[in-house]
Motif scaffolding. Sequence first.
Motif, PDB file in Angstrom:
ATOM      1  N   GLY A   5       0.811  -1.211   0.000  1.00  0.00           N
ATOM      2  CA  GLY A   5       0.000   0.000   0.000  1.00  0.00           C
ATOM      3  C   GLY A   5       0.842   1.257   0.000  1.00  0.00           C
ATOM      4  O   GLY A   5       1.991   1.264   0.440  1.00  0.00           O
ATOM      5  N   ASN A  33      -4.610  -3.842   4.061  1.00  0.00           N
ATOM      6  CA  ASN A  33      -5.993  -3.745   3.606  1.00  0.00           C
ATOM      7  C   ASN A  33      -6.259  -4.783   2.513  1.00  0.00           C
ATOM      8  O   ASN A  33      -6.429  -4.469   1.344  1.00  0.00           O
ATOM      9  CB  ASN A  33      -6.271  -2.336   3.088  1.00  0.00           C
ATOM     10  CG  ASN A  33      -7.673  -2.201   2.527  1.00  0.00           C
ATOM     11  OD1 ASN A  33      -8.554  -3.009   2.832  1.00  0.00           O
ATOM     12  ND2 ASN A  33      -7.880  -1.194   1.700  1.00  0.00           N
ATOM     13  N   VAL A  43     -10.697  -3.328   4.959  1.00  0.00           N
ATOM     14  CA  VAL A  43     -11.474  -2.235   5.535  1.00  0.00           C
ATOM     15  C   VAL A  43     -12.974  -2.506   5.381  1.00  0.00           C
ATOM     16  O   VAL A  43     -13.383  -3.434   4.683  1.00  0.00           O
ATOM     17  CB  VAL A  43     -11.104  -0.895   4.872  1.00  0.00           C
ATOM     18  CG1 VAL A  43      -9.647  -0.566   5.105  1.00  0.00           C
ATOM     19  CG2 VAL A  43     -11.427  -0.914   3.373  1.00  0.00           C
ATOM     20  N   ARG A 100      -9.881  -1.603  11.988  1.00  0.00           N
ATOM     21  CA  ARG A 100     -10.541  -1.201  10.745  1.00  0.00           C
ATOM     22  C   ARG A 100     -11.961  -0.695  11.003  1.00  0.00           C
ATOM     23  O   ARG A 100     -12.428   0.240  10.355  1.00  0.00           O
ATOM     24  CB  ARG A 100     -10.600  -2.381   9.773  1.00  0.00           C
ATOM     25  CG  ARG A 100      -9.249  -2.994   9.438  1.00  0.00           C
ATOM     26  CD  ARG A 100      -8.303  -1.970   8.829  1.00  0.00           C
ATOM     27  NE  ARG A 100      -7.109  -2.622   8.346  1.00  0.00           N
ATOM     28  CZ  ARG A 100      -5.905  -2.500   8.892  1.00  0.00           C
ATOM     29  NH1 ARG A 100      -5.748  -1.742   9.966  1.00  0.00           N
ATOM     30  NH2 ARG A 100      -4.868  -3.131   8.386  1.00  0.00           N
ATOM     31  N   PHE A 139      -7.844   3.986   1.990  1.00  0.00           N
ATOM     32  CA  PHE A 139      -7.715   3.356   3.306  1.00  0.00           C
ATOM     33  C   PHE A 139      -7.397   4.424   4.333  1.00  0.00           C
ATOM     34  O   PHE A 139      -6.542   5.267   4.107  1.00  0.00           O
ATOM     35  CB  PHE A 139      -6.610   2.305   3.293  1.00  0.00           C
ATOM     36  CG  PHE A 139      -6.455   1.601   4.604  1.00  0.00           C
ATOM     37  CD1 PHE A 139      -7.410   0.712   5.031  1.00  0.00           C
ATOM     38  CD2 PHE A 139      -5.360   1.829   5.397  1.00  0.00           C
ATOM     39  CE1 PHE A 139      -7.278   0.058   6.244  1.00  0.00           C
ATOM     40  CE2 PHE A 139      -5.217   1.185   6.611  1.00  0.00           C
ATOM     41  CZ  PHE A 139      -6.183   0.299   7.035  1.00  0.00           C
ATOM     42  N   ASP A 153      -6.343   4.782   8.321  1.00  0.00           N
ATOM     43  CA  ASP A 153      -5.904   4.053   9.506  1.00  0.00           C
ATOM     44  C   ASP A 153      -6.079   4.948  10.733  1.00  0.00           C
ATOM     45  O   ASP A 153      -5.395   5.956  10.870  1.00  0.00           O
ATOM     46  CB  ASP A 153      -4.439   3.649   9.358  1.00  0.00           C
ATOM     47  CG  ASP A 153      -4.014   2.672  10.443  1.00  0.00           C
ATOM     48  OD1 ASP A 153      -4.509   2.786  11.570  1.00  0.00           O
ATOM     49  OD2 ASP A 153      -3.180   1.801  10.141  1.00  0.00           O
ATOM     50  N   GLY A 175      -3.506   1.380   1.181  1.00  0.00           N
ATOM     51  CA  GLY A 175      -4.250   0.139   1.055  1.00  0.00           C
ATOM     52  C   GLY A 175      -3.721  -0.738  -0.048  1.00  0.00           C
ATOM     53  O   GLY A 175      -2.875  -0.327  -0.824  1.00  0.00           O
ATOM     54  N   THR A 176      -4.231  -1.958  -0.085  1.00  0.00           N
ATOM     55  CA  THR A 176      -3.930  -2.887  -1.162  1.00  0.00           C
ATOM     56  C   THR A 176      -2.566  -3.565  -0.984  1.00  0.00           C
ATOM     57  O   THR A 176      -1.618  -2.964  -0.505  1.00  0.00           O
ATOM     58  CB  THR A 176      -3.955  -2.177  -2.536  1.00  0.00           C
ATOM     59  OG1 THR A 176      -5.175  -1.455  -2.667  1.00  0.00           O
ATOM     60  CG2 THR A 176      -3.865  -3.173  -3.670  1.00  0.00           C
ATOM     61  N   THR A 180      -7.147  -6.491  -2.450  1.00  0.00           N
ATOM     62  CA  THR A 180      -7.510  -5.350  -1.620  1.00  0.00           C
ATOM     63  C   THR A 180      -8.877  -5.508  -0.970  1.00  0.00           C
ATOM     64  O   THR A 180      -9.712  -6.284  -1.440  1.00  0.00           O
ATOM     65  CB  THR A 180      -7.526  -4.053  -2.462  1.00  0.00           C
ATOM     66  OG1 THR A 180      -7.679  -2.923  -1.611  1.00  0.00           O
ATOM     67  CG2 THR A 180      -8.670  -4.067  -3.471  1.00  0.00           C
ATOM     68  N   THR A 185     -12.388   2.400   2.487  1.00  0.00           N
ATOM     69  CA  THR A 185     -13.195   2.524   3.690  1.00  0.00           C
ATOM     70  C   THR A 185     -14.436   3.367   3.404  1.00  0.00           C
ATOM     71  O   THR A 185     -14.358   4.405   2.759  1.00  0.00           O
ATOM     72  CB  THR A 185     -12.386   3.198   4.815  1.00  0.00           C
ATOM     73  OG1 THR A 185     -11.247   2.407   5.114  1.00  0.00           O
ATOM     74  CG2 THR A 185     -13.220   3.345   6.083  1.00  0.00           C
ATOM     75  N   THR A 188      -1.330   0.386  -6.513  1.00  0.00           N
ATOM     76  CA  THR A 188      -1.986   0.693  -5.240  1.00  0.00           C
ATOM     77  C   THR A 188      -2.248   2.189  -5.171  1.00  0.00           C
ATOM     78  O   THR A 188      -1.405   2.996  -5.570  1.00  0.00           O
ATOM     79  CB  THR A 188      -1.129   0.268  -4.034  1.00  0.00           C
ATOM     80  OG1 THR A 188      -1.770   0.694  -2.833  1.00  0.00           O
ATOM     81  CG2 THR A 188       0.271   0.849  -4.088  1.00  0.00           C
TER      82      THR A 188
END
Length: 349
Positions: free
Chosen positions: A42, A98, A104, A180, A203, A205, A214-215, A233, A237, A266
């Motif tokens: 990510g 993620n 997520v 998450r 994503f 966090d 993410g990913t 992924t 979110t 990503t």
Amino acid sequence: MKKIIFLWSVLFVFSACKNVENNTEETTKMPKQEFAIIIHGGAGTILKKNMSAEMESAYKQKLEEAIRVGYNILKNGGSSLDAVTKTINVMEDSPLFNAGKGAVFSNEGTNEHDASIMDGNTLNAGASAGTTTVKNPIDLARAVMDKSPHVMLSGKGADAFAKEQNLQIVDPDYFYTERRFKSLQNIKDKEKTELDHDTKVSFYDADIKDAKFGTVGCAALDKNGNLASGTSTGGMTNKRWGRIGDSPIIGAGTYANNNTCAVSSTGWGEYFIRGMVAYDISALMEYKGLSLKEASKEVIQNKLTKLGGTGGIVAIDINGNMVAEFNTAGMYRATMDDKGELTIGIYEQ
């Protein structure tokens, strides 16, 4: 006058031939990897000042664990497809990323997974989108490629196909992680107050200030000269309406071609789709003769950035050259070459 023109022509041809000869010598001298592998976990606003030493160590350990799985497969003569699949499995099984276990939550409070994989030798590919019960979505993408006439399956149909293929099915509760879930609640709270509703993030966090990432993904070259790449992924979110990003889309999130390179993306998926980022890197190499490094930089730093997108890619070419290119503050990443040299990175360096 004719003699002068003739002499200049001879000199020009001689000079051109010499340059071609020199370029050929330079290309020949470039080291070629017998096999190699590169991964990402990510990209986004990943700043060292916001990362605890414990969390940084956890990410590095998991990145190393994942890439060594793929490296050992390649070292022992295994296929790039197997290396990509098994490497991504490790990251899917970790709550740090993620994807899979760490996916997520959507606006409805569900975990919806996307994944894809591509074989650079045959250009065959498989993908799945919006699944909720498949423990390892990259395994489903691989099954779609190997055991169906299709490229992409989605939703309940994809979950049903996974069950038919005897893939590991889990209760949706398996994907629940408190971290998450808090991220989803934070975004919903911000929506209510209309203070900071950022629909751009792939994503968020809650434990790392301003982090957006993410990913997971992997690209590999095996001893037979075959390239492969894959991406997995949990998406964005708070996503709504069955939103699907770039990860399961061949050419956007994943692309592999033995004539050029293998790429995994990503970032902000909508822009990777609009720019067909993964394929565009390959196309620049194939049609314009750019190197992997040149093509990756052109697409990420120029094209993607101008479109307004953020994120990055990891990629490997047919000679084993590897690139991690991103326009964000950081990207979780690691590489290993045929000599076993390991590099791990998180921040922009």
